[in-house]
Enzyme design. Structure first.
Site, mmCIF file in Angstrom:
data_model
loop_
_atom_site.group_PDB
_atom_site.id
_atom_site.type_symbol
_atom_site.label_atom_id
_atom_site.label_comp_id
_atom_site.label_asym_id
_atom_site.label_seq_id
_atom_site.Cartn_x
_atom_site.Cartn_y
_atom_site.Cartn_z
ATOM 1 N NE ARG A 189 -16.565 55.299 110.756
ATOM 2 C CZ ARG A 189 -15.926 54.482 111.584
ATOM 3 N NH1 ARG A 189 -16.141 54.535 112.882
ATOM 4 N NH2 ARG A 189 -15.059 53.603 111.136
ATOM 5 C CE1 TYR A 240 -23.888 79.099 101.157
ATOM 6 C CE2 TYR A 240 -22.324 77.437 101.876
ATOM 7 C CZ TYR A 240 -23.470 78.182 102.102
ATOM 8 O OH TYR A 240 -24.182 77.979 103.243
ATOM 9 C CG ASP A 287 -22.340 74.232 95.480
ATOM 10 O OD1 ASP A 287 -23.494 73.788 95.324
ATOM 11 O OD2 ASP A 287 -21.977 74.861 96.494
ATOM 12 C CE LYS A 295 -28.922 76.117 101.542
ATOM 13 N NZ LYS A 295 -27.704 76.452 100.843
HETATM 14 C C1 LIG Z 1 -26.422 76.272 101.370
HETATM 15 C C2 LIG Z 1 -25.398 76.003 100.373
HETATM 16 C C3 LIG Z 1 -24.342 75.158 100.663
HETATM 17 C C4 LIG Z 1 -24.147 74.555 102.021
HETATM 18 O O1 LIG Z 1 -25.143 73.707 102.449
HETATM 19 P P1 LIG Z 1 -25.325 73.403 104.010
HETATM 20 O O2 LIG Z 1 -26.072 72.142 104.043
HETATM 21 O O3 LIG Z 1 -26.067 74.572 104.589
HETATM 22 O O4 LIG Z 1 -23.954 73.268 104.605
HETATM 23 C C5 LIG Z 1 -23.418 74.920 99.679
HETATM 24 N N1 LIG Z 1 -23.507 75.486 98.470
HETATM 25 C C6 LIG Z 1 -24.513 76.314 98.161
HETATM 26 C C7 LIG Z 1 -24.563 76.902 96.791
HETATM 27 C C8 LIG Z 1 -25.482 76.603 99.098
HETATM 28 O O5 LIG Z 1 -26.451 77.452 98.796
#
Ligand SMILES: *Cc1c(COP(=O)(O)O)cnc(C)c1O
Length: 387
Positions: free
Chosen positions: A51, A104, A178, A203
């Site tokens: 882990r 988001y 973010d 992403k």
């Molecule tokens: C897609 C996204 C997330 C979340 O990512 P996941 O891996 O799909 O949980 C968070 N913040 C933004 C701005 C995003 O576009």
């Protein structure tokens, strides 16, 4: 060392792995110790328990830290988990969270859901608030959360002004950002005074529409609280996923450069296409966010918005059900192009979004932009012919 070089050389040590260029995948839950002494010193071992990571996950963290200018990094099983765990690490019952209104939407759902149930209140602020953020701080504000550019609507926040004003009012308030849109290659939150940098690796870093992962990057001051939270929450990512994420990271600079070029080519074409009422892309001259983007960012990714005219659902269907290259899907950042209709107003409470036209979010992939433009051109024609 420059970022492009770091992306290639950080987080791997061939000499440790029989000369293999890439850090091999270790599938491990149980780690064995040779002696009682080593067993007792397990906390200082490179591997102690599945882990807590393996050479592959550690390699990914090392590379991310180098890119983020961070001292530590926690990997999570998704981007949303990175955000939610970071919030939980710092917020306690009775605390207040100041959240950007363009956040988001799953983050908003977490704030208005579990966080609320845990006795943490959230209020939302205008992404363009700048130094006036102080008007929104409360005596119990513990975290100020930013996302720039905003999800769906792409407002560019004045991060240095916000962070400076917050810290001047109360040094103990934590700021988080973010940074999924820009990736740490085009924007480094920690360099702009932000305490915690959050990334959906899913992403652009993953980059191939396959792996789900997130990261929390931080400076030494926040190590204890974040590491204890990671430990107590039992966070762990699979070694195959870490391998894919690191493999994606290796080509990030080449891909992102191409995403940027293709995105701007398509955005400029849209700007002059008849029937397109608005294009929202911080990399375009004249965009509301362009000045701050130019000042703070090293580049633009290829996710942006555009609007056509007023349209019916049938028009949107006529347009999007017949695309030849653009796919319809939510998770972006892969090599392929995506296009979806979206509703910004639904996710607003502190600000209004008064666009009446049909609005779309586009992700421009690595295809030849000429082919993408032809696909879009035919799509816009279908939209208006179905009126
Ligand atoms: C897609 C996204 C997330 C979340 O990512 P996941 O891996 O799909 O949980 C968070 N913040 C933004 C701005 C995003 O576009």
């Amino acid at each position: 060392m420059k970022d492009k070089t770091k992306l290639i050389h950080e987080g791997r040590n061939p000499a440790e792995h029989f000369g293999a260029v890439n850090t091999p995948v270790y599938h491990v839950s149980t780690v064995l110790f040779e002696t009682v002494k080593e067993l007792n010193q397990f906390t200082t071992a490179r591997m102690s328990y599945g882990r807590h990571g393996s050479p592959g996950t550690q390699a990914l963290c090392e590379a991310l830290c180098a890119l983020e200018h961070a001292d530590g990094c926690i990997l999570t099983s998704s981007g949303v988990q990175a955000i939610n765990v970071a919030l939980l690490a710092f917020l306690k019952p009775g605390d207040h969270l100041l959240m950007v209104d363009s956040v988001y939407s799953p983050t908003r759902i977490f704030c208005d859901g579990l966080l609320k149930d845990f006795g943490i209140t959230t209020s939302y602020y205008d992404p363009l608030v700048g130094a006036n953020i102080t008007d929104h701080l409360q005596a119990n504000t513990k975290v100020v959360f930013l996302e720039s550019p905003g999800s769906l609507s792409f407002e560019v926040q004045d991060v240095p002004a916000i962070v400076k004003a917050v810290k001047k009012t109360n040094e103990s308030i934590i700021t988080m950002l973010d940074n999924t849109w820009a990736t740490p290659l085009f924007y480094k939150p920690l360099d702009h005074g932000v305490d915690v940098s959050l990334q959906a690796i899913t992403k652009y870093i993953g980059g191939h529409a396959d792996v789900m992962m997130g990261s929390i990057a931080y400076k030494e001051t926040h190590k204890t609280v974040l590491e204890q939270t990671r430990y107590q929450m039992g966070l762990s990512v699979g070694p195959d996923d870490a391998y894919l994420a690191l493999r994606g990271l290796r080509s990030l600079s080449a891909r992102l450069q191409r995403h940027q070029d293709n995105g701007l080519t398509v955005a400029k074409w849209l700007q002059q296409r008849e029937g397109v009422s608005r294009v929202i892309h911080p990399g375009l001259e004249g965009d509301a966010g362009h000045a701050i983007w130019t000042r703070d960012f090293k580049g633009a990714s290829s996710l942006f918005g555009f609007a056509l005219g007023d349209g019916t659902r049938a028009q949107v269907e006529a347009m999007l059900d017949h695309m030849s290259l653009f796919g319809m899907g939510f998770s972006w950042g892969g090599y392929e192009s995506l296009l979806i209709p979206c509703n910004v107003a639904r996710n607003r409470t502190a600000t209004t979004w008064d666009m009446k036209e049909q609005y779309f979010r586009i992700h421009v992939g690595l295809e030849d932009p000429d082919d993408l433009i032809a696909d879009l051109d035919a799509a816009i024609t279908r939209f208006y012919e179905a009126a």
